[in-house]
Design a protein around this motif. Structure first.
Motif, PDB file in Angstrom:
ATOM      1  N   GLN A   1     -19.823  33.084 -11.576  1.00 61.85           N
ATOM      2  CA  GLN A   1     -18.900  33.921 -10.817  1.00 61.85           C
ATOM      3  C   GLN A   1     -19.230  35.398 -10.993  1.00 61.85           C
ATOM      4  OE1 GLN A   1     -15.188  32.572 -12.405  1.00 61.85           O
ATOM      5  NE2 GLN A   1     -15.078  30.782 -11.052  1.00 61.85           N
ATOM      6  N   GLN A   2     -19.558  35.775 -12.209  1.00 63.24           N
ATOM      7  CA  GLN A   2     -19.906  37.165 -12.483  1.00 63.24           C
ATOM      8  C   GLN A   2     -21.211  37.545 -11.765  1.00 63.24           C
ATOM      9  OE1 GLN A   2     -20.078  38.045 -16.646  1.00 63.24           O
ATOM     10  NE2 GLN A   2     -20.540  40.204 -16.347  1.00 63.24           N
ATOM     11  N   ARG A   3     -22.188  36.646 -11.761  1.00 64.78           N
ATOM     12  CA  ARG A   3     -23.452  36.904 -11.068  1.00 64.78           C
ATOM     13  C   ARG A   3     -23.224  37.109  -9.575  1.00 64.78           C
ATOM     14  NH1 ARG A   3     -27.002  34.618  -7.765  1.00 64.78           N
ATOM     15  NH2 ARG A   3     -25.794  32.726  -7.563  1.00 64.78           N
ATOM     16  N   CYS A   4     -22.382  36.264  -8.987  1.00 59.40           N
ATOM     17  CA  CYS A   4     -22.087  36.378  -7.557  1.00 59.40           C
ATOM     18  C   CYS A   4     -21.373  37.689  -7.243  1.00 59.40           C
ATOM     19  CB  CYS A   4     -21.259  35.181  -7.086  1.00 59.40           C
ATOM     20  SG  CYS A   4     -22.181  33.632  -7.088  1.00 59.40           S
ATOM     21  N   ARG A   5     -20.413  38.071  -8.109  1.00 62.12           N
ATOM     22  CA  ARG A   5     -19.705  39.344  -7.896  1.00 62.12           C
ATOM     23  C   ARG A   5     -20.663  40.522  -7.944  1.00 62.12           C
ATOM     24  NH1 ARG A   5     -15.653  37.058 -11.219  1.00 62.12           N
ATOM     25  NH2 ARG A   5     -16.538  38.110 -13.019  1.00 62.12           N
ATOM     26  N   GLN A   6     -21.655  40.455  -8.815  1.00 64.11           N
ATOM     27  CA  GLN A   6     -22.608  41.551  -8.965  1.00 64.11           C
ATOM     28  C   GLN A   6     -23.690  41.533  -7.894  1.00 64.11           C
ATOM     29  OE1 GLN A   6     -24.113  41.301 -12.962  1.00 64.11           O
ATOM     30  NE2 GLN A   6     -22.155  41.893 -13.874  1.00 64.11           N
ATOM     31  N   GLY A   7     -23.810  40.425  -7.172  1.00 62.87           N
ATOM     32  CA  GLY A   7     -24.796  40.324  -6.106  1.00 62.87           C
ATOM     33  C   GLY A   7     -26.230  40.228  -6.604  1.00 62.87           C
ATOM     34  N   LEU A   8     -26.424  39.680  -7.793  1.00 64.54           N
ATOM     35  CA  LEU A   8     -27.762  39.556  -8.369  1.00 64.54           C
ATOM     36  C   LEU A   8     -28.326  38.169  -8.106  1.00 64.54           C
ATOM     37  CD1 LEU A   8     -27.172  41.213 -11.861  1.00 64.54           C
ATOM     38  CD2 LEU A   8     -28.275  42.235  -9.870  1.00 64.54           C
ATOM     39  N   SER A   9     -29.649  38.080  -8.057  1.00 62.36           N
ATOM     40  CA  SER A   9     -30.288  36.766  -7.988  1.00 62.36           C
ATOM     41  C   SER A   9     -30.186  36.130  -9.374  1.00 62.36           C
ATOM     42  CB  SER A   9     -31.756  36.912  -7.582  1.00 62.36           C
ATOM     43  OG  SER A   9     -32.487  37.545  -8.610  1.00 62.36           O
ATOM     44  N   ILE A  10     -30.449  34.851  -9.442  1.00 68.19           N
ATOM     45  CA  ILE A  10     -30.371  34.162 -10.726  1.00 68.19           C
ATOM     46  C   ILE A  10     -31.387  34.729 -11.726  1.00 68.19           C
ATOM     47  CG2 ILE A  10     -30.685  31.932 -11.888  1.00 68.19           C
ATOM     48  CD1 ILE A  10     -29.358  30.612  -9.480  1.00 68.19           C
ATOM     49  N   PRO A  11     -32.657  34.945 -11.323  1.00 69.67           N
ATOM     50  CA  PRO A  11     -33.595  35.531 -12.289  1.00 69.67           C
ATOM     51  C   PRO A  11     -33.169  36.930 -12.754  1.00 69.67           C
ATOM     52  CG  PRO A  11     -34.804  34.528 -10.480  1.00 69.67           C
ATOM     53  CD  PRO A  11     -33.362  34.502 -10.104  1.00 69.67           C
ATOM     54  N   GLN A  12     -32.665  37.747 -11.840  1.00 70.93           N
ATOM     55  CA  GLN A  12     -32.219  39.095 -12.224  1.00 70.93           C
ATOM     56  C   GLN A  12     -31.059  39.020 -13.215  1.00 70.93           C
ATOM     57  OE1 GLN A  12     -31.239  40.524  -8.318  1.00 70.93           O
ATOM     58  NE2 GLN A  12     -33.151  41.682  -8.108  1.00 70.93           N
ATOM     59  N   TYR A  13     -30.103  38.139 -12.939  1.00 68.87           N
ATOM     60  CA  TYR A  13     -28.932  38.008 -13.804  1.00 68.87           C
ATOM     61  C   TYR A  13     -29.330  37.497 -15.191  1.00 68.87           C
ATOM     62  CZ  TYR A  13     -24.278  36.912 -15.472  1.00 68.87           C
ATOM     63  OH  TYR A  13     -23.124  36.873 -16.216  1.00 68.87           O
ATOM     64  N   CYS A  14     -30.210  36.502 -15.229  1.00 69.72           N
ATOM     65  CA  CYS A  14     -30.643  35.950 -16.516  1.00 69.72           C
ATOM     66  C   CYS A  14     -31.396  36.991 -17.339  1.00 69.72           C
ATOM     67  CB  CYS A  14     -31.501  34.707 -16.302  1.00 69.72           C
ATOM     68  SG  CYS A  14     -30.546  33.290 -15.733  1.00 69.72           S
ATOM     69  N   GLN A  15     -32.217  37.787 -16.690  1.00 73.31           N
ATOM     70  CA  GLN A  15     -32.939  38.834 -17.405  1.00 73.31           C
ATOM     71  C   GLN A  15     -31.961  39.878 -17.949  1.00 73.31           C
ATOM     72  OE1 GLN A  15     -35.846  40.921 -15.071  1.00 73.31           O
ATOM     73  NE2 GLN A  15     -36.868  41.743 -16.876  1.00 73.31           N
ATOM     74  N   ALA A  16     -30.950  40.229 -17.158  1.00 78.12           N
ATOM     75  CA  ALA A  16     -29.987  41.243 -17.586  1.00 78.12           C
ATOM     76  C   ALA A  16     -29.097  40.760 -18.727  1.00 78.12           C
ATOM     77  CB  ALA A  16     -29.122  41.668 -16.395  1.00 78.12           C
ATOM     78  N   THR A  17     -28.790  39.458 -18.750  1.00 79.24           N
ATOM     79  CA  THR A  17     -27.864  38.935 -19.759  1.00 79.24           C
ATOM     80  C   THR A  17     -28.558  38.250 -20.930  1.00 79.24           C
ATOM     81  OG1 THR A  17     -27.641  36.871 -18.533  1.00 79.24           O
ATOM     82  CG2 THR A  17     -25.995  38.601 -18.097  1.00 79.24           C
ATOM     83  N   GLY A  18     -29.855  37.987 -20.804  1.00 79.62           N
ATOM     84  CA  GLY A  18     -30.579  37.318 -21.877  1.00 79.62           C
ATOM     85  C   GLY A  18     -30.403  35.814 -21.879  1.00 79.62           C
ATOM     86  N   LEU A  19     -29.931  35.250 -20.788  1.00 80.52           N
ATOM     87  CA  LEU A  19     -29.783  33.799 -20.686  1.00 80.52           C
ATOM     88  C   LEU A  19     -31.091  33.181 -20.228  1.00 80.52           C
ATOM     89  CD1 LEU A  19     -26.311  33.662 -18.897  1.00 80.52           C
ATOM     90  CD2 LEU A  19     -26.785  33.079 -21.270  1.00 80.52           C
ATOM     91  N   ALA A  20     -31.343  31.959 -20.665  1.00 81.96           N
ATOM     92  CA  ALA A  20     -32.561  31.250 -20.253  1.00 81.96           C
ATOM     93  C   ALA A  20     -32.438  30.847 -18.787  1.00 81.96           C
ATOM     94  CB  ALA A  20     -32.776  30.021 -21.120  1.00 81.96           C
ATOM     95  N   LEU A  21     -33.434  31.209 -17.997  1.00 79.29           N
ATOM     96  CA  LEU A  21     -33.410  30.954 -16.560  1.00 79.29           C
ATOM     97  C   LEU A  21     -33.309  29.463 -16.246  1.00 79.29           C
ATOM     98  CD1 LEU A  21     -33.722  31.956 -13.625  1.00 79.29           C
ATOM     99  CD2 LEU A  21     -36.192  31.888 -13.972  1.00 79.29           C
ATOM    100  N   SER A  22     -34.124  28.639 -16.892  1.00 73.21           N
ATOM    101  CA  SER A  22     -34.116  27.202 -16.604  1.00 73.21           C
ATOM    102  C   SER A  22     -32.782  26.564 -16.992  1.00 73.21           C
ATOM    103  CB  SER A  22     -35.266  26.499 -17.321  1.00 73.21           C
ATOM    104  OG  SER A  22     -35.143  26.657 -18.722  1.00 73.21           O
ATOM    105  N   THR A  23     -32.224  26.986 -18.108  1.00 66.57           N
ATOM    106  CA  THR A  23     -30.934  26.449 -18.536  1.00 66.57           C
ATOM    107  C   THR A  23     -29.833  26.863 -17.578  1.00 66.57           C
ATOM    108  OG1 THR A  23     -31.647  26.553 -20.839  1.00 66.57           O
ATOM    109  CG2 THR A  23     -29.276  26.345 -20.450  1.00 66.57           C
ATOM    110  N   PHE A  24     -29.852  28.120 -17.156  1.00 65.45           N
ATOM    111  CA  PHE A  24     -28.836  28.609 -16.221  1.00 65.45           C
ATOM    112  C   PHE A  24     -28.885  27.802 -14.924  1.00 65.45           C
ATOM    113  CE2 PHE A  24     -26.999  31.387 -13.032  1.00 65.45           C
ATOM    114  CZ  PHE A  24     -25.896  31.905 -13.680  1.00 65.45           C
ATOM    115  N   ARG A  25     -30.091  27.639 -14.368  1.00 63.23           N
ATOM    116  CA  ARG A  25     -30.225  26.877 -13.116  1.00 63.23           C
ATOM    117  C   ARG A  25     -29.761  25.431 -13.297  1.00 63.23           C
ATOM    118  NH1 ARG A  25     -35.965  29.293 -11.102  1.00 63.23           N
ATOM    119  NH2 ARG A  25     -35.107  30.953  -9.823  1.00 63.23           N
ATOM    120  N   HIS A  26     -30.167  24.824 -14.408  1.00 62.60           N
ATOM    121  CA  HIS A  26     -29.780  23.434 -14.664  1.00 62.60           C
ATOM    122  C   HIS A  26     -28.262  23.282 -14.736  1.00 62.60           C
ATOM    123  CE1 HIS A  26     -29.675  19.443 -16.424  1.00 62.60           C
ATOM    124  NE2 HIS A  26     -28.925  19.922 -17.390  1.00 62.60           N
ATOM    125  N   ARG A  27     -27.614  24.138 -15.487  1.00 57.93           N
ATOM    126  CA  ARG A  27     -26.170  24.023 -15.666  1.00 57.93           C
ATOM    127  C   ARG A  27     -25.400  24.330 -14.388  1.00 57.93           C
ATOM    128  NH1 ARG A  27     -24.318  23.131 -20.962  1.00 57.93           N
ATOM    129  NH2 ARG A  27     -22.382  22.823 -19.814  1.00 57.93           N
TER     130      ARG A  27
END
Length: 130
Positions: free
Chosen positions: A38-64
């Motif tokens: 929800q926060q990523r959508c509000r910020q208008g970021l792509s998934i890779p951009q959001y994961c890089q900004a927050t330090g979350l693993a891209l593959s895990t984020f997409r999977h979940r």
């Protein structure tokens, strides 16, 4: 803080190159991932951009996120678990009147008919008989 509520941290001491280190195992529940999406959508970021900004693993984020979307789609369709739909099977029809006919044509050709087609041909032939 919201993020601390969503994460449970288990720490266990380990040895790394002769120094005491702390290994962390973090469990993040569905609410954690839903909140981040929800926060990523509000910020208008792509998934890779959001994961890089927050330090979350891209593959895990997409999977979940994909898993959450599939679960929500399944519940929207009325499926209990989202994986299995029980279908009622109709009772098998008992065929008491099974019709099979062979029509022998000139030049050694035989036409074999079954079921409804055979019934129609037989009815027409019987209707023309005197």
């Amino acid at each position: 803080m919201e993020q601390e509520r969503l994460m449970a941290v288990v720490e266990s001491p380990t040895q790394h190159n002769g120094e005491a280190a702390v290994q962390r195992r973090v469990h993040r529940d569905d609410a954690f991932w839903r909140s981040h999406e929800q926060q990523r959508c509000r910020q208008g970021l792509s998934i890779p951009q959001y994961c890089q900004a927050t330090g979350l693993a891209l593959s895990t984020f997409r999977h979940r996120i994909n898993r959450l979307a599939a679960a929500e789609a399944g519940s929207a369709l009325g499926e209990g678990s989202g994986r299995f739909i029980a279908l009622a099977q109709p009772a098998p029809r008992v065929q008491v009147d099974v019709v099979e006919i062979d029509v022998v044509l000139p030049d050694s050709m035989t036409l074999r008919l079954h079921g409804a087609a055979a019934r129609q041909v037989l009815d027409r032939v019987l209707a023309r008989l005197p």
